[in-house]
Design an enzyme around this catalytic site. Structure first.
Site, short mmCIF file in Angstrom:
data_model
loop_
_atom_site.label_atom_id
_atom_site.label_comp_id
_atom_site.label_asym_id
_atom_site.label_seq_id
_atom_site.Cartn_x
_atom_site.Cartn_y
_atom_site.Cartn_z
CD GLU A 440 -2.27 1.27 2.93
OE1 GLU A 440 -2.22 0.24 3.64
OE2 GLU A 440 -2.88 2.29 3.26
CG ASP A 513 -0.16 1.81 6.47
OD1 ASP A 513 0.96 1.27 6.41
OD2 ASP A 513 -0.42 2.92 5.97
CG ASP A 515 -4.25 2.82 8.88
OD1 ASP A 515 -4.51 1.98 7.98
OD2 ASP A 515 -3.66 3.90 8.64
CG ASP A 517 -7.46 4.71 4.75
OD1 ASP A 517 -8.71 4.65 4.86
OD2 ASP A 517 -6.84 5.63 4.18
#
Ligand code: TSJ
Length: 661
Positions: A440, A513, A515, A517
């Site tokens: 990503e 990641d 998180d 997202d």
């Protein structure tokens, strides 16, 4: 000891349940967690059989704190009278004579002996102890069995009665209660997985309408959360509605069909959605058949023929038009198909396909007749027309996708062209050893390119959020540049023309990641693989990389922690005066750190993505990726760690611990 004496002794030993302990794999496939759960399913199957034959209404499963499991049904109670030739109680025969369960079952039960049908004696042989309580004839009977080392004989005895069948007193109760403790000398890990047990019991409740199945996990800390109850009066009709929870249905009534011919019983429940994927889940004797087989073939043939005939009848297909393809009629279809078969033959690599050829014409005839009736019914005309119109549009989209693919092939668009400057390929020649990291973000992609071992690690950076494929036709997916790069990099093509033969990487690793997202991007990519490259997941090639969440440092000493539990351990180990860094994204790590923590095979942690239960994954995929907001919010608040696959691959050389990873 003379060798012939030794042999004679050996043969004796092998006739008893000891044979099961010598080669547990032959009876339950494996001594891993999967095999452990097999024991429970064998016992549960017997209780469900009693209920589906109409003698019991309730099945209760309990996981106890001492590691044992118990199963109760309120049926007739297992036979306690003397076996005509063996001269011991029927219940003792069932628990101590290998394969006796099967024989008992086949005469009395209609449809047992599926994949699990190894017999209750196998469960007894692989248990430290097993007790059975029988409530029958207004009496309470009990029999106890144990497996233990007998010093006099110098060997382990398996599933031996601790005493004769006891009569404990009078009772008004009915039924059978079996409780057993799996033997930790046999199984790698004897802990039952509560979620797995709960999921399967819910599935069984859908497949066997009206049976009340309760599940109690006494190991759960909060007493309010220990018990669940499953009972579906609508059976597989309810199941289809459950599976479609996140989707928009094209018609509110689920289409239900059933029939029986010779000894085959067949049921199907169908509901179309406005989506594009096909979700057909088939079962034989309550066992999932992800690879299909003769029952599915019969269903599909009948379904396609009836709908093509109907399309001509109402003029949506003209004389000069070719028939629509079966897959066109299955776009947006959610279907549960169940069959009960006398002697099922399961075939294929994972025994997930029904082989019995006699089943195909039977299912075909039942579905043809039921489907014809449904299509002839005046009140169904609107739905039927909508179904055929949807199939016509599907055929058009399929044609467009074929053209797009042909064009792409002609212009080499799916080969080198769009990859220039994106994929950093590796130099190694052996595809099995090569790894593709889908990373990503450009900055993390840059770090990964610098930090990797270029001999076997390739990097494909993704810019921004990929297209959510859940609501897209194949031609739209092929038009998306990010996915085109991915498909090209993998070398497998997609959808119908997908082939593992040309796969260029042994491991495909999603690196995003830790998180929200990142989780979304991971979910989009997994959805893509699930919808268009399912076999890539099924064959175990898809992984999720696990970047660390924290770095704990004191002087030159550095420990990376991958979750909060590890963080607590790390800070304790390193002592006072450390510096803690919390990584918010992959981009915060320099190339060396990224290599050390996330890419180096000797240190990293990977999760292998598996599809344990395709029906539930399908349902979740649409709940999480579809366009209905309500069910998604509900789900996320119920299950905080939604898309964490449970199969870890630990760093090279590390054995999985009993605690699990
Ligand atoms: F696996 C098992 F065998 F241990 C087991 C069997 C476990 C559990 C929880 C339940 C059962 C079971 C067996 N429940 N109900 C029965 N029923 C019979 O075995 C039975 C009862 C009566 C008659 C009859 O003809 O009167 C016949 C049968 C097979």
């Amino acid at each position: 000891m003379a060798s012939n004496e030794y042999n004679a002794g050996n043969i004796q030993v092998l006739e008893g349940l000891e044979a099961v302990r010598m080669r547990p794999g032959m009876y339950i496939g494996t001594t891993s967690s999967r095999g452990l759960h097999h024991l429970l399913w064998e016992i549960v199957d017997n209780a469900i059989d009693e209920a589906s034959n109409g003698f019991a209404s309730e099945v209760a499963v309990t996981l106890h704190r001492d590691g044992s499991a118990s199963v109760y049904d309120n049926g007739r109670g297992m036979p306690v009278d003397q076996h005509p030739t063996l001269g011991i109680p029927g219940v003792e025969v069932i628990f101590t004579v290998l394969h006796a369960g099967g024989k008992f079952n086949n005469e009395n039960y209609s449809y047992s002996g599926g994949l699990h049908g190894v017999g209750a004696s196998v469960v007894n042989a692989l248990s430290k102890w097993l007790t059975v309580d029988i409530f029958r004839n207004w009496s309470h009977y009990r029999m106890e069995f144990t497996s233990q080392f007998n010093p006099k004989e110098g060997k382990v005895e398996a599933g031996k009665p601790s005493g004769p069948l006891q009569v404990l007193g009078n009772t008004r109760k009915k039924g059978t209660l079996v409780r057993f403790l799996p033997d930790e000398e046999i199984f790698e890990d004897i802990r039952f997985n509560g979620d797995q047990v709960s999921r399967r019991l819910q599935e069984l409740a859908y497949l066997n309408k009206g049976i009340r199945i309760s599940f109690t996990d006494e190991r759960v800390a909060d007493p309010a959360n220990r018990t669940r109850e499953f009972c579906f009066d609508g059976g597989i009709t309810d199941y289809v509605q459950f599976l479609n929870a996140g989707k928009t249905a094209l018609h509110s009534d689920v289409i239900y069909m059933e029939g029986r011919r010779d000894s085959v019983i067949c049921q199907a429940a169908i509901q179309y959605t406005d989506g594009f994927s096909e979700s057909l889940f088939s079962y034989v004797n309550n066992i999932n058949t992800p690879e299909g087989g003769s029952h599915e073939t019969g269903f599909k043939a009948a379904f396609t023929k009836c709908l093509n005939d109907y399309a001509r009848k109402i003029g949506l297909l003209k004389d000069r038009d070719a028939n629509l393809a079966g897959e066109d009629f299955r776009e947006g279809l959610t279907c549960v198909l169940t069959t009960m078969v006398k002697n099922p033959q399961f075939e294929g690599q994972t025994k997930g396909r029904l082989g019995n050829s006699e089943v195909r014409p039977v299912v075909e005839a039942i579905i043809t007749q039921q489907m014809t009736d449904w299509l002839d019914n005046l009140k169904n005309q609107e739905t039927a027309t909508a179904i055929v119109s949807k199939a016509v549009r599907a055929a058009q989209a399929r044609e467009a996708a074929r053209k797009a693919r042909d064009n792409a092939r002609k212009t080499n668009a799916l080969e080198a062209a769009p990859l220039v400057g994106k994929l950093a390929s590796c130099t190694g020649r052996k595809w099995e050893d090569n790894e593709l990291f889908i990373v990503e973000g450009d900055s993390a992609g840059g770090s990964a390119k610098q930090g990797r071992d270029r001999r076997f690690q390739a990097i494909l950076p993704l810019r921004g959020k990929p297209l959510n494929v859940e609501k897209k036709h194949l031609d739209q997916v092929l038009a998306n540049e990010e996915f085109r790069s991915l498909i090209t990099a993998l070398g497998t093509s997609i959808g119908e023309s997908f082939s593992l033969d040309s796969l260029k990487y042994g491991k495909v690793i999603i690196l995003s990641d830790a998180d929200q997202d990142g989780a979304h991007i991971r979910a989009i990519l997994l959805t893509f693989f699930f919808r268009y490259m399912k076999d890539l997941i099924n064959t175990g090639h898809v992984y999720i990389g696990m970047p660390p969440l924290y770095k704990v440092q004191k002087g030159s000493k550095v420990i990376y922690a991958y979750d909060d539990r590890e963080l607590a351990k790390a800070t304790k180990a390193i002592g006072k005066g450390y510096v803690l860094q919390r990584y918010k994204g992959l981009g915060e790590m320099n190339p060396e750190q990224l290599w050390e923590t996330t890419m180096d095979p000797s240190q990293r942690k990977l999760m292998r993505v598996s599809i344990e239960d395709a029906a539930l994954v399908d349902r979740l995929t649409t709940i999480l990726m579809g366009d209905k907001v309500e069910p998604r919010r509900d789900y996320i608040s119920e299950h905080a760690d939604f898309n964490r696959p449970d199969d870890f691959e630990l760093p090279e050389g590390q054995q999985p611990s009993r605690e699990g990873a």
